[in-house]
Design an enzyme around this catalytic site. Structure first.
Site, PDB file in Angstrom:
ATOM      1  N   HIS A 144       0.821  -1.211   0.000  1.00 30.46           N
ATOM      2  CA  HIS A 144       0.000   0.000   0.000  1.00 30.46           C
ATOM      3  C   HIS A 144       0.856   1.263   0.000  1.00 30.46           C
ATOM      4  O   HIS A 144       2.003   1.244   0.440  1.00 30.46           O
ATOM      5  CB  HIS A 144      -0.916   0.003   1.230  1.00 30.46           C
ATOM      6  N   GLU A 184      -1.951  -7.326   7.429  1.00 28.36           N
ATOM      7  CA  GLU A 184      -0.620  -7.167   8.044  1.00 28.36           C
ATOM      8  C   GLU A 184      -0.495  -8.055   9.280  1.00 28.36           C
ATOM      9  O   GLU A 184      -1.506  -8.455   9.875  1.00 28.36           O
ATOM     10  CB  GLU A 184      -0.408  -5.690   8.414  1.00 28.36           C
TER      11      GLU A 184
END
Ligand code: NAG
Ligand code: NAG
Ligand code: NAG
Ligand code: NAG
Ligand code: NAG
Length: 348
Positions: free
Chosen positions: A103, A207
């Site tokens: 990202h 994550e």
């Protein structure tokens, strides 16, 4: 009577065999195709855009049968090489290219630099924000939005000038920063009609889970509202089932679920070109499962991997998972700025 019962017996045995025949998937990297897989490539400062995604200029054994009009781009030669590998592979082998993108910059990335790592890890990251900025399930900063726009321009160039085969399927982490990065990167590209950008949200691409609120995802309905057109994998629950206040996911658990999500993708999707939008820590874990060397990505960066997927009989190597680990914090932010205090021993 005898014949039919024998036949029935054989069928039953065959069925039982099919079900009891345990298999596992193993991953390896095909060397010599992308610079990132080579030991000699320095990950620090590697510019995947300037380097044509790291694709190495070379010939392949299949070049002479490449169909179409010359001159071929390196991406066309690669596509023909991979399709040749797949045609010639035994039934238990296939080859696939994963494009794994991190990202763009999120508010949590900025906050960590602003407060310094000890104060961030031991105090601020456990809060949702500081009153002016929110970093729980962090959104992209303007800088992060620009990074995604740059990657989109790069894909547009690869499609138009380099004749790359774009992803056939798209997967993303459920965190807002990844959903938004995937959307900004792939919406509006000139994609083949048969493989539009319809990403599937997969929980296990998130994550590594720490006590930080940037690792706690939003609800399914909030995601659905903000990202219409994105699909959820089956069974994706409304509330985050994993993030637990002041507990962290051990690395072994993260690697185990990275293996689970890759096995899941390769068992249900026969695409050759696959896009994954995820995080620095999680892409690091996926690379370990793929038996790729470590290669860290800055925000907005991406890495391609040519993977050989082999299905083998028998159980795979055992994986052991551990209980989530309790995390220490400080009652007030530590004043020290250097990262010598990762265990929060510097609480004052
Ligand atoms: C899986 O592939 C890796 C990389 O080629 C290899 O080192 C490893 O031994 C393989 N594992 C199994 C269980 O076959
Ligand atoms: C690359 O590094 C790995 C791990 O350190 C090592 O096993 C391998 O032999 C190296 N390959 C080359 C070509 O240097
Ligand atoms: C990799 O590149 C960085 C930045 O250019 C440099 O500081 C570092 O020494 C390099 N590492 C190696 C092993 O060459
Ligand atoms: C690879 O080939 C392209 C096209 O011929 C060229 O523009 C580029 O500079 C080459 N890259 C390297 C690293 O040699
Ligand atoms: C909150 O944190 C941001 C950095 O993430 C900083 O720019 C801002 O000034 C902080 N606000 C206050 C009130 O301290």
């Amino acid at each position: 009577m005898f014949a039919s019962s024998l036949l029935y017996g054989l069928l039953a045995a065959a069925t039982a065999n099919a079900y009891s025949h345990v298999k596992h998937i193993n991953y390896s990297v095909v060397p010599g195709v992308f610079q990132q897989s080579e030991n000699t490539t320095n990950a620090t400062g590697f510019d995947f855009i300037a380097a044509n995604f790291g694709l190495i200029n070379r010939t392949y054994s299949s070049d002479s049968s490449c169909p179409g009009r010359r001159p071929f781009t390196q991406w066309q030669l690669l596509a023909h090489y991979i399709s040749t590998l797949n045609k010639e592979a035994p039934r238990n082998e296939r080859y696939s290219v994963l494009f794994m993108g991190r990202h763009g910059e999120g508010f949590h990335n900025v906050a960590e630099s602003y407060f310094g790592t000890p104060a961030w890890n031991c105090y601020w990251s456990e809060l949702d924000g500081n009153g002016t900025v929110t970093w729980a399930d962090a959104k992209l900063t303007d800088g992060g939005v620009k990074q995604a726009a740059r990657v989109k321009d790069f894909w547009a160039h690869l499609i138009k000038d380099e004749e790359i085969t774009p992803p056939e399927t798209y997967y993303t982490s459920p965190m807002y920063r990844c959903l938004d990065t995937a959307k900004l990167t792939f919406t509006g590209l000139d994609l083949p009609r048969k493989s539009p950008f319809v990403p599937i949200i997969k929980e296990f691409l998130r994550e590594g889970i720490s006590a930080h609120t940037c690792d706690r995802r939003s609800t399914r309905s909030y995601i659905a509202q903000n990202f219409p057109g994105f699909k959820f994998e089956q069974g994706f629950p409304e509330e985050d089932p994993y993030w637990t206040e002041l507990f962290a996911e051990p690395r072994a658990n993260q690697d185990a679920r990275s293996k689970t999500v890759l096995d899941d993708i390769f068992s249900s999707d026969d695409s050759t070109y696959i896009s994954i939008t995820s995080h620095s820590g999680e892409i690091g874990s996926l690379l370990r499962v793929l038996n790729h060397r470590a290669f860290s990505l800055s925000t907005g960066a991406a890495i391609p991997v040519l993977v050989k997927i082999t299905t083998l009989s028998g159980e795979g190597p055992p994986t052991s998972t551990l209980p989530y680990a309790p995390q220490k914090t400080c009652a007030v932010p530590p004043t020290i700025r250097d990262s010598s205090c990762n265990d929060c021993s510097c609480c004052t």
